[in-house]
Design an enzyme around this catalytic site. Sequence first.
Site, PDB file in Angstrom:
ATOM      1  N   HIS A  74      -1.415   3.873  -1.731  1.00 40.88           N
ATOM      2  CA  HIS A  74      -2.478   4.823  -1.404  1.00 40.88           C
ATOM      3  C   HIS A  74      -2.503   6.001  -2.377  1.00 40.88           C
ATOM      4  CE1 HIS A  74      -4.005   2.700   1.905  1.00 40.88           C
ATOM      5  NE2 HIS A  74      -3.016   2.929   2.748  1.00 40.88           N
ATOM      6  N   GLN A 104     -17.965   5.159   3.910  1.00 39.51           N
ATOM      7  CA  GLN A 104     -18.453   6.382   4.526  1.00 39.51           C
ATOM      8  C   GLN A 104     -18.294   6.448   6.045  1.00 39.51           C
ATOM      9  OE1 GLN A 104     -21.970   6.525   1.452  1.00 39.51           O
ATOM     10  NE2 GLN A 104     -22.302   8.087   2.967  1.00 39.51           N
ATOM     11  N   ARG A 156       2.739  -8.967   4.045  1.00 44.63           N
ATOM     12  CA  ARG A 156       1.782  -8.357   3.092  1.00 44.63           C
ATOM     13  C   ARG A 156       2.589  -7.794   1.936  1.00 44.63           C
ATOM     14  NH1 ARG A 156      -3.268  -5.073   4.064  1.00 44.63           N
ATOM     15  NH2 ARG A 156      -4.180  -5.032   1.979  1.00 44.63           N
ATOM     16  N   TYR A 179       3.549   1.965   1.877  1.00 44.95           N
ATOM     17  CA  TYR A 179       4.218   2.322   3.139  1.00 44.95           C
ATOM     18  C   TYR A 179       5.731   2.047   3.045  1.00 44.95           C
ATOM     19  CZ  TYR A 179      -0.476   2.814   5.097  1.00 44.95           C
ATOM     20  OH  TYR A 179      -1.761   3.231   5.340  1.00 44.95           O
ATOM     21  N   GLU A 215       0.820  -1.243   0.000  1.00 35.35           N
ATOM     22  CA  GLU A 215       0.000   0.000   0.000  1.00 35.35           C
ATOM     23  C   GLU A 215       0.844   1.279   0.000  1.00 35.35           C
ATOM     24  OE1 GLU A 215      -1.662  -2.950   0.184  1.00 35.35           O
ATOM     25  OE2 GLU A 215      -3.527  -1.820   0.231  1.00 35.35           O
TER      26      GLU A 215
END
Length: 669
Positions: A253, A340, A215, A167, A165
């Site tokens: 991201h 949300q 991961r 990082y 992601e």
Amino acid sequence: MQYPKLFTPLNLGFTQLKNRVIMGSMHTGLEEEKNGFEKLAAFYEARAKGGVALIVTGGIAPDFFGRLSPFGAKMTSISEANKHKVITDAVHKHDTKICMQILHAGRYGYHPFSLAPSRIKAPISPFKPWAMPGFMVEKTIKNFVRAAKLAQKAGYDGVEVMGSEGYLINQFLVSRTNQRTDKWGGSFENRMQFPLEIVKRIRKEVGENFIIIYRLSMLDIVEDGQTWNEIELLAKAIENAGASVINTGIGWHEARVPTIAQMVPRAGFAWVTKRLMGKVNIPLITTNRINMPHVAEKVLAEGCADMISMARPFLADPDFMNKASENKSDAINTCIACNQACLDQIFNQKVASCLVNPFACRETEWKLSAATTAKNIAVVGAGPAGLAAALTAAQRGHSVTLFEANAQIGGQLNMARIVSGKEEFNETLRYYTHQLQAHHVTIKLNTSFTADMANHFEEVIISTGVVPRHVNIEGVALPNVLSYPDVLRDNKPVGGRVAIIGAGGIGIDTAMFLLKGSEPESLADFDEKWNLDTTYAERGGIVHTRHKINPTKEIYLLQRKKGKPGAALGKTTAWIHREELKKYGVKYLDGLEYEKISEQGLHIVRDGKKQLLEVDTIIICAGQTSERSLYDELLALGITPHLIGGAKEAGELDAKRAIEEGTKVALYM
Ligand code: NAP
Ligand code: SF4
């Protein structure tokens, strides 16, 4: 057994997982709350009790520099480790394993002390990271190892090393963020030494009987990301370094491709993990947009992975696995991938919950206890607020009658669910239909509740919702003007050239409905639209020749104020809607005035200049006002009903507030 693959245990040699599903890592914000560990223990215990095999916690930083936010949780001392025991003890009561995720944010750290392989700012962070000197790289590896040792002391069954992601570990792996000239940079073999050293040294310290999940970013979706050969090389090396399992990471991201939002087809990235199947000897976990047991079963049956990771679906329904094992999938409260109440909350520095399950992360505060006195309750209006109120009241033992003037339940959700990419709302309606029946709610469709009926009930809940706002523009009554319900509910014909008045969520939904229709997008179309390279010919899995769409309609999206369209929508999805509008060539005009509507189209004034938008149809999507005539009538008769949802306050109403208010009102009666 409906899902045999899902419920086949997985043997890791020194330990066994009772089924093939892990609850993936998800930051809840409770980590940093007062009494947060007790709240987290209750949160995770509910999921463990619900039957998941293994839980991975939200990311915990290995040191001060690696925190995601200024007060982000870290694992650096025995006193910090001791606080986690309440979590591991709670989870272990239910034959569920739990691993702590170690996450070093690197340049995604939202604070001025962030560190990265090189001093290159991330496009999504205001902070420019400091480049790590060589000794700091060594120290950081040691800190990962220390965090793993401490996790073991805290009673965790293992750790997950967060290598995806975008990082820190991911930042070491690619030249886009790693321009070092020492032994940690240069060739891919050098760049991958950072994660390899972390895994190797953790394994050495924790011994053989401890789970290490790595991961691995299998699809970076950024320029200059990894090639497939590099990913495969890394996976094999990670296995040799001592990992027990490899989990899949999809997209950094900062990637401009949706990876978990609602419009991503279900299991839309399982193909990525499948590419690695058979290339390593340890189990592989796949992830992203798997939200129902039959989807997970199919992914396993097609050999895409050995295990499934789901995170948000366990916020939506902690009992997901128990319901699946009892063949009660219809009773599952399905995650609709809206973000949300979970990720959007986290990005606003708030504690997460869930739009369809407001009990999530409130386990110690909101209790679904039996009512002290069972009452006869009328709920008027079967939109999301009314549905939640009726179900919660019935679950507590009240006798509930739900009145709906229309022929079906769902209210505004019926206009959302027909937009391509929003079909997950069908699951919410399926859930309520099933649950209302299971809890013996009497549903009266096509029935308008009148004031004289109130005397038959001890409590009346008014959830009559909203009506479209009437706009005062000359010519608004002409036949070329439609309201959004005319289009989304009544399917009235719309011309080829369209002006949409209002650029909020419903204006955007209406535009997308006109351009995409109602059918769910196929995975092939999704991949093509977002320039995903499923052949992996190019670095990062993105193709560089941009796909062009020929839109079926010419659409103007309009707003009086200045600013982006859908400015009030959540951070994690608003950008996707804007990208889609661009892809379909929607012309967005802001900072304008509406002069009048004529047969020729819409007359506007922009920058002091009059302009005619020659369109066939003008659609009004100008927000809503509350429908509370019944409430006022009852008040006048001296009856004080409960007022919830859009009927109470139409401004910025969304399903999240509606369901939360509906649930809450029924918890206290
Ligand atoms: P909204 O977000 O309040 O947007 C209303 C739009 O109409 C604005 O662009 C506003 O801009 C315009 N407008 C307001 N009064 C007007 C008037 N008198 N004349 C002309 N234009 C007017 O409302 P919505 O789009 O109906 O959405 C309702 C709620 O549902 C919102 O809370 C929204 O977030 C939620 N929703 C969410 C999603 C989602 O995907 N998450 C989808 C749909 C709806 P100007 O006043 O500047 O012209
Ligand atoms: Fe899923 Fe939406 Fe709930 Fe998040 S808030 S868990 S995305 S349903």
